[in-house]
Design a protein around this motif. Structure first.
Motif, PDB file in Angstrom:
ATOM      1  N   ARG A   1      13.345 -12.335  -4.739  1.00  0.00           N
ATOM      2  CA  ARG A   1      13.316 -12.749  -6.148  1.00  0.00           C
ATOM      3  C   ARG A   1      14.568 -12.234  -6.883  1.00  0.00           C
ATOM      4  NH1 ARG A   1      12.128 -11.182 -10.895  1.00  0.00           N
ATOM      5  NH2 ARG A   1      11.526  -9.067 -10.358  1.00  0.00           N
ATOM      6  N   LEU A   2      14.919 -10.967  -6.646  1.00  0.00           N
ATOM      7  CA  LEU A   2      16.092 -10.415  -7.352  1.00  0.00           C
ATOM      8  C   LEU A   2      17.400 -11.016  -6.837  1.00  0.00           C
ATOM      9  CD1 LEU A   2      15.758  -6.609  -8.144  1.00  0.00           C
ATOM     10  CD2 LEU A   2      15.789  -8.561  -9.681  1.00  0.00           C
ATOM     11  N   LEU A   3      17.482 -11.224  -5.509  1.00  0.00           N
ATOM     12  CA  LEU A   3      18.725 -11.804  -4.971  1.00  0.00           C
ATOM     13  C   LEU A   3      18.960 -13.200  -5.542  1.00  0.00           C
ATOM     14  CD1 LEU A   3      18.685 -10.671  -1.205  1.00  0.00           C
ATOM     15  CD2 LEU A   3      20.118  -9.797  -3.066  1.00  0.00           C
TER      16      LEU A   3
ATOM     17  N   ASP B   1      -6.919   6.349  -4.156  1.00  0.00           N
ATOM     18  CA  ASP B   1      -5.787   5.772  -3.421  1.00  0.00           C
ATOM     19  C   ASP B   1      -6.332   5.141  -2.150  1.00  0.00           C
ATOM     20  OD1 ASP B   1      -6.395   7.846  -1.661  1.00  0.00           O
ATOM     21  OD2 ASP B   1      -4.638   9.048  -2.166  1.00  0.00           O
ATOM     22  N   SER B   2      -5.471   4.447  -1.429  1.00  0.00           N
ATOM     23  CA  SER B   2      -5.827   4.012  -0.075  1.00  0.00           C
ATOM     24  C   SER B   2      -5.261   5.084   0.835  1.00  0.00           C
ATOM     25  CB  SER B   2      -5.188   2.668   0.245  1.00  0.00           C
ATOM     26  OG  SER B   2      -5.698   1.692  -0.622  1.00  0.00           O
ATOM     27  N   GLN B   3      -6.134   5.777   1.547  1.00  0.00           N
ATOM     28  CA  GLN B   3      -5.671   6.912   2.348  1.00  0.00           C
ATOM     29  C   GLN B   3      -4.570   6.465   3.312  1.00  0.00           C
ATOM     30  OE1 GLN B   3      -6.903  10.327   2.100  1.00  0.00           O
ATOM     31  NE2 GLN B   3      -4.859  10.420   2.999  1.00  0.00           N
TER      32      GLN B   3
ATOM     33  N   GLY C   1       9.796   3.530  -4.035  1.00  0.00           N
ATOM     34  CA  GLY C   1       8.866   3.697  -2.925  1.00  0.00           C
ATOM     35  C   GLY C   1       9.504   4.664  -1.925  1.00  0.00           C
ATOM     36  N   LEU C   2       8.949   4.771  -0.736  1.00  0.00           N
ATOM     37  CA  LEU C   2       9.485   5.762   0.210  1.00  0.00           C
ATOM     38  C   LEU C   2      10.899   5.452   0.646  1.00  0.00           C
ATOM     39  CD1 LEU C   2       6.214   6.575   1.954  1.00  0.00           C
ATOM     40  CD2 LEU C   2       7.823   8.211   1.006  1.00  0.00           C
ATOM     41  N   SER C   3      11.243   4.167   0.749  1.00  0.00           N
ATOM     42  CA  SER C   3      12.607   3.830   1.172  1.00  0.00           C
ATOM     43  C   SER C   3      13.601   4.256   0.093  1.00  0.00           C
ATOM     44  CB  SER C   3      12.727   2.339   1.491  1.00  0.00           C
ATOM     45  OG  SER C   3      12.331   1.553   0.392  1.00  0.00           O
ATOM     46  N   GLY C   4      13.296   3.953  -1.163  1.00  0.00           N
ATOM     47  CA  GLY C   4      14.200   4.325  -2.257  1.00  0.00           C
ATOM     48  C   GLY C   4      14.274   5.833  -2.429  1.00  0.00           C
ATOM     49  N   LEU C   5      13.131   6.508  -2.330  1.00  0.00           N
ATOM     50  CA  LEU C   5      13.118   7.975  -2.472  1.00  0.00           C
ATOM     51  C   LEU C   5      13.938   8.632  -1.367  1.00  0.00           C
ATOM     52  CD1 LEU C   5       9.361   8.663  -3.341  1.00  0.00           C
ATOM     53  CD2 LEU C   5      11.321   9.095  -4.844  1.00  0.00           C
TER      54      LEU C   5
HETATM   55  C1  FAD Z   1      -3.543   0.083   1.462  1.00  0.00           C
HETATM   56  C2  FAD Z   1      -2.370   0.517   2.286  1.00  0.00           C
HETATM   57  C3  FAD Z   1      -2.539   1.390   3.349  1.00  0.00           C
HETATM   58  C4  FAD Z   1      -1.451   1.770   4.120  1.00  0.00           C
HETATM   59  N1  FAD Z   1      -1.633   2.694   5.103  1.00  0.00           N
HETATM   60  C5  FAD Z   1      -0.545   3.207   5.723  1.00  0.00           C
HETATM   61  C6  FAD Z   1      -0.691   4.314   6.609  1.00  0.00           C
HETATM   62  O1  FAD Z   1      -1.793   4.833   6.811  1.00  0.00           O
HETATM   63  N2  FAD Z   1       0.423   4.791   7.237  1.00  0.00           N
HETATM   64  C7  FAD Z   1       1.670   4.245   7.010  1.00  0.00           C
HETATM   65  O2  FAD Z   1       2.654   4.747   7.587  1.00  0.00           O
HETATM   66  N3  FAD Z   1       1.833   3.200   6.168  1.00  0.00           N
HETATM   67  C8  FAD Z   1       0.762   2.673   5.518  1.00  0.00           C
HETATM   68  N4  FAD Z   1       0.924   1.651   4.625  1.00  0.00           N
HETATM   69  C9  FAD Z   1       2.250   1.017   4.503  1.00  0.00           C
HETATM   70  C10 FAD Z   1       3.202   1.854   3.628  1.00  0.00           C
HETATM   71  O3  FAD Z   1       2.594   2.139   2.384  1.00  0.00           O
HETATM   72  C11 FAD Z   1       4.478   1.049   3.392  1.00  0.00           C
HETATM   73  O4  FAD Z   1       5.012   0.614   4.628  1.00  0.00           O
HETATM   74  C12 FAD Z   1       5.565   1.870   2.682  1.00  0.00           C
HETATM   75  O5  FAD Z   1       5.027   2.640   1.642  1.00  0.00           O
HETATM   76  C13 FAD Z   1       6.620   0.902   2.154  1.00  0.00           C
HETATM   77  O6  FAD Z   1       7.608   1.589   1.408  1.00  0.00           O
HETATM   78  P1  FAD Z   1       8.840   0.780   0.813  1.00  0.00           P
HETATM   79  O7  FAD Z   1       9.704   1.730   0.107  1.00  0.00           O
HETATM   80  O8  FAD Z   1       9.438  -0.047   1.889  1.00  0.00           O
HETATM   81  O9  FAD Z   1       8.216  -0.280  -0.231  1.00  0.00           O
HETATM   82  P2  FAD Z   1       7.276  -0.033  -1.501  1.00  0.00           P
HETATM   83  O10 FAD Z   1       6.367   1.094  -1.270  1.00  0.00           O
HETATM   84  O11 FAD Z   1       6.650  -1.363  -1.805  1.00  0.00           O
HETATM   85  O12 FAD Z   1       8.279   0.381  -2.665  1.00  0.00           O
HETATM   86  C14 FAD Z   1       8.971  -0.533  -3.461  1.00  0.00           C
HETATM   87  C15 FAD Z   1       9.042   0.007  -4.896  1.00  0.00           C
HETATM   88  O13 FAD Z   1       9.827  -0.883  -5.693  1.00  0.00           O
HETATM   89  C16 FAD Z   1       9.234  -1.007  -6.969  1.00  0.00           C
HETATM   90  N5  FAD Z   1       9.696  -2.277  -7.538  1.00  0.00           N
HETATM   91  C17 FAD Z   1       9.379  -3.535  -7.152  1.00  0.00           C
HETATM   92  N6  FAD Z   1      10.040  -4.440  -7.882  1.00  0.00           N
HETATM   93  C18 FAD Z   1      10.798  -3.737  -8.768  1.00  0.00           C
HETATM   94  C19 FAD Z   1      11.711  -4.115  -9.788  1.00  0.00           C
HETATM   95  N7  FAD Z   1      11.980  -5.397 -10.049  1.00  0.00           N
HETATM   96  N8  FAD Z   1      12.313  -3.136 -10.501  1.00  0.00           N
HETATM   97  C20 FAD Z   1      12.056  -1.821 -10.249  1.00  0.00           C
HETATM   98  N9  FAD Z   1      11.196  -1.418  -9.276  1.00  0.00           N
HETATM   99  C21 FAD Z   1      10.586  -2.361  -8.546  1.00  0.00           C
HETATM  100  C22 FAD Z   1       7.743  -0.989  -6.655  1.00  0.00           C
HETATM  101  O14 FAD Z   1       6.979  -0.675  -7.808  1.00  0.00           O
HETATM  102  C23 FAD Z   1       7.681   0.092  -5.568  1.00  0.00           C
HETATM  103  O15 FAD Z   1       7.520   1.372  -6.135  1.00  0.00           O
HETATM  104  C24 FAD Z   1      -0.153   1.226   3.851  1.00  0.00           C
HETATM  105  C25 FAD Z   1       0.019   0.352   2.783  1.00  0.00           C
HETATM  106  C26 FAD Z   1      -1.055   0.017   1.993  1.00  0.00           C
HETATM  107  C27 FAD Z   1      -0.841  -0.873   0.796  1.00  0.00           C
END
Ligand code: FAD
Length: 478
Positions: free
Chosen positions: A276-278, A58-60, A15-19
């Motif tokens: 869950r993983l921890l 997608d969800s915009q 996700g964005l944090s990992g990227l």
């Molecule tokens: C419908 C919707 C609309 C949104 N609108 C906005 C917006 O307009 N503006 C905004 O700033 N934010 C918005 N957000 C919030 C934003 O998407 C999140 O805050 C952000 O993308 C979170 O990133 P993250 O890396 O923390 O987590 P995530 O995006 O959840 O990334 C975690 C990744 O880990 C992967 N993963 C999980 N478990 C495992 C495993 N066991 N092994 C390997 N990989 C695994 C997942 O598949 C995922 O790719 C929205 C979210 C949603 C759902």
């Protein structure tokens, strides 16, 4: 069990944090393995080809000018070429008792911050003079910043500052429910204040609205490419089931039995998947046990999006905020994706409607959600009543965001809390931001900082916040 090559850092979750962490660390020469269970990157900011609709949906997602780390990541990867920026936001009131739909546009003028939006705000027909003066008094509280403590619910602040019913419905609610995705009782004043301080008062630039013009997974593809060009090994369709420690190394074991090893492990996952993983660790230190137990304090909030394809144009607007309805926002995807040739679909129009904090819709059927959305849409755009709906779909995201409930900050872990070469990232960690793409990127960069520091490098991956502008420079320097 098959053995994969050992790397310096394992990152679970693209996700964005990992990227963001992968780009930062591989950019300074670390060997990074990025493990993602889905076939695409971007996590919750994803898009996919919907088989029945034959469309990529997608969800915009939107960003603001104050999202400095996200914007920087997009610039580094070239994704910023696919962001369209808007200075003004259109608020629409539905037609009512013979009165047509009313429009108020809020945006900056030549006036310096914090008064840059005041001319359009004073002219906005959606608010009376009494509403505006209450709002102005309320905003004064956020001029110099926002509370450090997150204990007060925003509902208490609205009462304390005597906000009128219409000011709440037509100003505080569209902004806060849209940005924080939950009710006023379940959002702290700290984060509501941050939204207004950063995007409405501090500078005109901070409040600009950015809309990615590509489907979200395509949009973030270039960030993954950048990480790969820098040497990151990206493993898609790799779901990590179990964690172990052996010979001073972390081991992540995937569902197909593959094994990944590194001295440093970053879990860049949502809170429930981190827990869950921890829990699979054979031995947990006190810090890990505490992080897992603190997860009980976190809760999700849903977002539902409704996708409608019409046989004709319904609105010339690119996007607008809806007032006095369940729908917060309409995105005109035909116009937003207009740079993409395949998006040219004749004279029809594709609209996406967004319902934030959609707890009620979680219990409703697709038919119920679509029919009530169509009825509501007709109150804003009468053309929708005459038009034929060619196809319709919905996306329910039950775990869209975590809620910044009052008092939650003390349970948000810092990225390096676990020790022993184990790090955490994700929008829910202690970033000082609510559940957003910016919060996620910050967490990834903070974790990358901690990892680089542990190796004796002081990398400093965070991009500074936007400076205050206009008269806000004076209050910022006091
Ligand atoms: C419908 C919707 C609309 C949104 N609108 C906005 C917006 O307009 N503006 C905004 O700033 N934010 C918005 N957000 C919030 C934003 O998407 C999140 O805050 C952000 O993308 C979170 O990133 P993250 O890396 O923390 O987590 P995530 O995006 O959840 O990334 C975690 C990744 O880990 C992967 N993963 C999980 N478990 C495992 C495993 N066991 N092994 C390997 N990989 C695994 C997942 O598949 C995922 O790719 C929205 C979210 C949603 C759902």
């Amino acid at each position: 069990m098959s053995t994969a090559a050992q790397s310096d850092v394992l990152i679970v979750g693209a996700g964005l944090s990992g990227l963001a962490a992968a780009v930062a660390l591989s950019g300074v020469g670390a060997q990074v393995a990025l493990l993602e269970r889905k076939p695409y990157v971007g996590g919750r900011a994803y898009s996919y080809p919907h088989p029945a609709l034959a469309e990529v949906i997608d969800s915009q997602h939107v960003l603001l000018g104050c999202c400095t780390n996200l914007i920087d990541l997009c610039k580094l990867s070239g994704a910023d070429r696919h962001i369209r920026w808007y200075d003004r936001i259109t608020f629409l009131e539905p037609e009512q008792a013979g009165r047509a739909t009313r429009r108020s546009d809020i945006g900056p003028s030549w006036l310096p911050a914090p008064g840059h939006s005041s001319l359009s705000f004073l002219g906005a027909s959606m608010l009376s003079l009494a509403d505006k003066s209450r709002i102005a008094l309320g905003l004064l509280e956020f001029m110099r910043g926002y509370p450090q403590s997150d204990d007060e619910p925003f509902s208490a602040w609205l009462k304390r500052t005597k906000q009128t019913a219409r000011a709440i419905r037509h100003f505080w609610e569209p902004v806060i429910v849209g940005a924080l995705n939950d009710s006023f009782e379940r959002c702290s004043t700290r984060y509501a204040g941050q939204v207004f301080h950063e995007s409405f008062l501090k500078s005109a630039e901070g409040g600009r609205l950015g809309i990615p013009t590509q489907p979200m997974s395509e949009f973030y593809e270039s960030v993954a490419r950048l990480a790969e060009q820098q040497g990151t090994a990206l493993h898609l369709r790799t779901s990590i089931d179990r964690l172990e420690q052996a010979d001073g190394l972390w081991q992540a074991i995937a569902s197909d039995g593959s094994l990944f090893r590194a001295p440093q492990l970053l879990l860049a996952l949502p809170f429930e998947q981190t827990a869950r993983l921890l829990q699979t660790l054979p031995e947990k230190n006190d810090a890990v046990t505490r992080v897992v137990s603190n997860m009980e304090q976190f809760s999700h909030a849903p977002i539902t999006t409704i996708h409608l394809w019409f046989d004709r144009e319904i609105t010339p607007l690119d996007h607008a905020a809806f007032l006095d309805t369940r729908i917060q926002w309409v995105f005109n995807k035909t116009r937003i994706r207009r740079d993409e040739p395949e998006a040219e679909k004749g004279p029809g129009q594709y609209l996406e409607l967004v319902i934030s904090g959609s707890f009620a819709e979680l219990q409703q059927t697709r038919e119920q959600i679509v029919s009530s959305a169509l009825e509501e849409l007709g109150r804003f755009f009468p053309a929708a009543r005459e038009a034929q709906v060619l196809k319709a779909g919905i996306l329910k995201e039950a775990r869209a965001t975590f809620s910044v409930t009052p008092g939650l900050d003390r349970f948000r872990p810092s990225v390096d809390v676990a020790g022993n070469g184990l790090y955490l990232a994700g929008d829910w960690t202690r970033t000082g931001w609510p559940s957003t793409m910016e919060g996620a990127v910050r967490s990834g960069r903070l974790a990358a900082d901690a990892i680089a520091k542990a190796k004796g490098n002081a990398a400093g991956f965070l991009t500074p916040d936007l400076p205050a502008s206009g008269l806000m420079r004076i209050s910022a320097s006091r």
